[in-house]
Design a protein around this motif. Structure first.
Motif, PDB file in Angstrom:
ATOM      1  N   ASP A 121      54.515  56.701  13.035  1.00  0.00           N
ATOM      2  CA  ASP A 121      54.843  57.332  11.764  1.00  0.00           C
ATOM      3  C   ASP A 121      54.131  56.668  10.587  1.00  0.00           C
ATOM      4  O   ASP A 121      54.195  57.159   9.460  1.00  0.00           O
ATOM      5  CB  ASP A 121      56.355  57.342  11.535  1.00  0.00           C
ATOM      6  CG  ASP A 121      56.970  55.938  11.536  1.00  0.00           C
ATOM      7  OD1 ASP A 121      56.238  54.953  11.752  1.00  0.00           O
ATOM      8  OD2 ASP A 121      58.190  55.838  11.328  1.00  0.00           O
ATOM      9  N   ALA A 122      53.439  55.551  10.852  1.00  0.00           N
ATOM     10  CA  ALA A 122      52.697  54.863   9.794  1.00  0.00           C
ATOM     11  C   ALA A 122      51.193  54.896  10.050  1.00  0.00           C
ATOM     12  O   ALA A 122      50.443  54.108   9.471  1.00  0.00           O
ATOM     13  CB  ALA A 122      53.175  53.416   9.672  1.00  0.00           C
ATOM     14  N   VAL A 123      50.764  55.820  10.926  1.00  0.00           N
ATOM     15  CA  VAL A 123      49.361  55.900  11.328  1.00  0.00           C
ATOM     16  C   VAL A 123      48.846  57.312  11.070  1.00  0.00           C
ATOM     17  O   VAL A 123      49.573  58.290  11.256  1.00  0.00           O
ATOM     18  CB  VAL A 123      49.205  55.555  12.831  1.00  0.00           C
ATOM     19  CG1 VAL A 123      47.767  55.738  13.289  1.00  0.00           C
ATOM     20  CG2 VAL A 123      49.671  54.119  13.095  1.00  0.00           C
ATOM     21  N   ASP A 124      47.590  57.433  10.643  1.00  0.00           N
ATOM     22  CA  ASP A 124      46.935  58.737  10.547  1.00  0.00           C
ATOM     23  C   ASP A 124      46.174  58.992  11.840  1.00  0.00           C
ATOM     24  O   ASP A 124      45.318  58.190  12.238  1.00  0.00           O
ATOM     25  CB  ASP A 124      45.976  58.784   9.352  1.00  0.00           C
ATOM     26  CG  ASP A 124      46.709  58.894   8.031  1.00  0.00           C
ATOM     27  OD1 ASP A 124      47.536  59.808   7.900  1.00  0.00           O
ATOM     28  OD2 ASP A 124      46.456  58.076   7.138  1.00  0.00           O
ATOM     29  N   GLY A 143      44.455  48.767   3.989  1.00  0.00           N
ATOM     30  CA  GLY A 143      45.710  48.734   4.731  1.00  0.00           C
ATOM     31  C   GLY A 143      45.941  49.912   5.643  1.00  0.00           C
ATOM     32  O   GLY A 143      46.907  49.915   6.417  1.00  0.00           O
ATOM     33  N   ALA A 144      45.067  50.911   5.593  1.00  0.00           N
ATOM     34  CA  ALA A 144      45.262  52.110   6.413  1.00  0.00           C
ATOM     35  C   ALA A 144      45.021  51.799   7.890  1.00  0.00           C
ATOM     36  O   ALA A 144      44.186  50.965   8.250  1.00  0.00           O
ATOM     37  CB  ALA A 144      44.313  53.211   5.960  1.00  0.00           C
ATOM     38  N   ASP A 211      39.915  46.053   3.642  1.00  0.00           N
ATOM     39  CA  ASP A 211      39.688  46.227   2.210  1.00  0.00           C
ATOM     40  C   ASP A 211      38.508  47.164   2.030  1.00  0.00           C
ATOM     41  O   ASP A 211      37.847  47.547   2.982  1.00  0.00           O
ATOM     42  CB  ASP A 211      39.439  44.884   1.492  1.00  0.00           C
ATOM     43  CG  ASP A 211      38.356  44.050   2.185  1.00  0.00           C
ATOM     44  OD1 ASP A 211      37.331  44.633   2.605  1.00  0.00           O
ATOM     45  OD2 ASP A 211      38.527  42.832   2.315  1.00  0.00           O
ATOM     46  N   GLY A 212      38.244  47.547   0.772  1.00  0.00           N
ATOM     47  CA  GLY A 212      37.148  48.468   0.494  1.00  0.00           C
ATOM     48  C   GLY A 212      37.487  49.355  -0.687  1.00  0.00           C
ATOM     49  O   GLY A 212      38.605  49.319  -1.216  1.00  0.00           O
ATOM     50  N   PRO A 213      36.539  50.192  -1.086  1.00  0.00           N
ATOM     51  CA  PRO A 213      36.694  51.023  -2.296  1.00  0.00           C
ATOM     52  C   PRO A 213      37.450  52.317  -2.032  1.00  0.00           C
ATOM     53  O   PRO A 213      36.898  53.411  -2.081  1.00  0.00           O
ATOM     54  CB  PRO A 213      35.244  51.309  -2.690  1.00  0.00           C
ATOM     55  CG  PRO A 213      34.506  51.349  -1.374  1.00  0.00           C
ATOM     56  CD  PRO A 213      35.188  50.322  -0.488  1.00  0.00           C
ATOM     57  N   GLY A 214      38.732  52.218  -1.750  1.00  0.00           N
ATOM     58  CA  GLY A 214      39.515  53.409  -1.458  1.00  0.00           C
ATOM     59  C   GLY A 214      39.740  54.272  -2.687  1.00  0.00           C
ATOM     60  O   GLY A 214      39.740  53.780  -3.820  1.00  0.00           O
TER      61      GLY A 214
END
Length: 401
Positions: A121-124, A143-144, A211-214
């Motif tokens: 439920d916390a995953v795409d 964090g995705a 991390d990254g430019p989300g």
């Protein structure tokens, strides 16, 4: 009506992994259909016909299934859960539910989540089989966690390269091959140091973004993220406009006079089930819309050329309409209003007096609200800063009863 079609999910453990009910449906079928890999898991039976489906012809074969085989006990084999990016969902659109039995098997997403201890439920969960990698863009945020069904053994390396190019080289990757089978295997690494150029064609890639430019999926992205010729709904007005358009999952938007495509692009970013058609008459702008759609992760945006209102002929009826250009074209508002579904939202923005006159008449004809927005941005004035006013925008918004 008799349920003549059964759709059975099967894993790498083959026939042994099926329930007794699923085995009965497979073994009692007059006709067994599946990929070569699936059919090889099932022992041959006398008088049982078999048809191997090729992935490249799947949709064409699914379209003719009911016409060709209805009335015969037919069983279709699918990987894992047939209703999660599987053939079950495809057939359910073509054959009445009263005629189908579906028996799922633990799918790749469930098996991967159990292996990694990731709460589903916390995953795409996405399928990139036959789909462009740009679909990943809206999901790449610090964090995705993503679980990706890939196309083949070369796809994970391409995904790793894509992540690096998007600025997510630190993402942790876990490749899971032949989940649940005798050849079950896993490979790990970061996107920037991914050493595995090829792997098994049957694989799932888990991505943990560090991390990254989300970019947010909320409306109001920075204007400089778009290619445009000045004809763009500015960030502040765009956020208000999308709020009034009120995108619901699965809704279809007509973006009329799309310009840079910013409204339809952010409509699609709101939910991956949303649909949008950008209608734009100028070739150069349609090219910019296409490039913007790819860069911002919505390659599914449909782009249509032609002059309104004629360009709207033949389009599926919309749940929402945005008119950003061509408002003074005779008959445009009425054409959009007629096509709009009950409960649908129509929003139109103008910056000219002539456009305001059209919107005032539309409000008298159909109701709704008129509002005027004025935005000022701080800009350099020599050594200091001052307020620079943009052109005021008049907006008409209405919901069709």
């Amino acid at each position: 009506m008799q349920k003549w079609l059964s759709i059975i999910g099967i894993g790498e453990d083959g026939l042994d992994g099926l329930s007794a009910a699923a085995r009965t449906l497979v073994q009692s079928a007059d006709l067994l259909i599946g990929g070569e890999r699936h059919l090889a898991m099932i022992p041959q039976q006398q008088d049982q016909e078999r048809i191997a489906w090729a992935a490249s012809q799947l949709l064409a074969q699914a379209d003719g299934l009911a016409q060709q085989y209805k009335g015969r006990r037919t069983c279709v084999l699918a990987s894992g859960d047939p209703m999660w990016f599987g053939i079950g969902a495809t057939l359910a659109k073509r054959i009445p539910a009263a005629e189908i039995t579906v028996v799922p098997h633990p799918g790749a997403f469930s098996l991967a989540a159990a292996r990694l201890l990731w709460p589903l439920d916390a995953v795409d969960c996405l399928s990139l089989h036959g789909r462009p990698l740009d679909l990943l863009a809206p999901f790449l945020t610090p964090g995705a966690r993503l679980l990706l069904l890939t196309e083949n053994g070369a796809a994970p390396a391409k995904i790793a390269d894509y992540l690096v190019r998007r600025g997510f080289g630190s993402a942790q990757l876990t490749l899971l091959e032949h989940l649940g089978g005798a050849q079950d295997n896993s490979l790990t690494g970061t996107a920037k140091d991914w050493p595995h150029k090829t792997c098994a064609d049957l694989n799932l890639l888990a991505v943990e973004v560090r991390d990254g430019p989300g970019l947010t999926r909320l409306a109001g992205l920075e204007d400089d993220l778009y290619l445009h010729d000045g004809n763009i709904t500015k960030r502040e007005i765009r956020a208000v406009t999308l709020a009034r358009l009120s995108p619901f999952p699965g809704d279809l938007l007509w973006d009329v006079g799309a310009g840079s495509g910013s409204i339809s692009i952010e409509w699609l970013r709101a939910d991956r089930r949303n649909r949008a058609i950008a209608i734009e008459n100028k070739d150069a702008r349609r090219s910019m819309i296409a490039q913007n759609a790819l860069a911002l992760g919505v390659p599914q945006l449909e782009i249509k050329s032609g002059s309104v209102p004629d360009a709207l002929n033949g389009l599926p009826d919309p749940d929402a309409v945005f008119i950003g250009g061509g408002i003074t074209t005779e008959g445009l508002i009425e054409r959009c209003w007629q096509a709009l579904k009950p409960g649908g939202r129509l929003v139109a923005n103008v910056v000219t007096l002539e456009g305001e006159s059209v919107l005032e008449q539309a409000r008298r004809d159909h109701g709704g609200d008129l509002a005027r927005f004025s935005v000022q941005r701080a800009e350099p004035v020599g050594r200091f800063h001052g307020w620079h006013a943009m052109m005021p925008v008049t907006q008409w918004s209405v919901t069709k009863e």
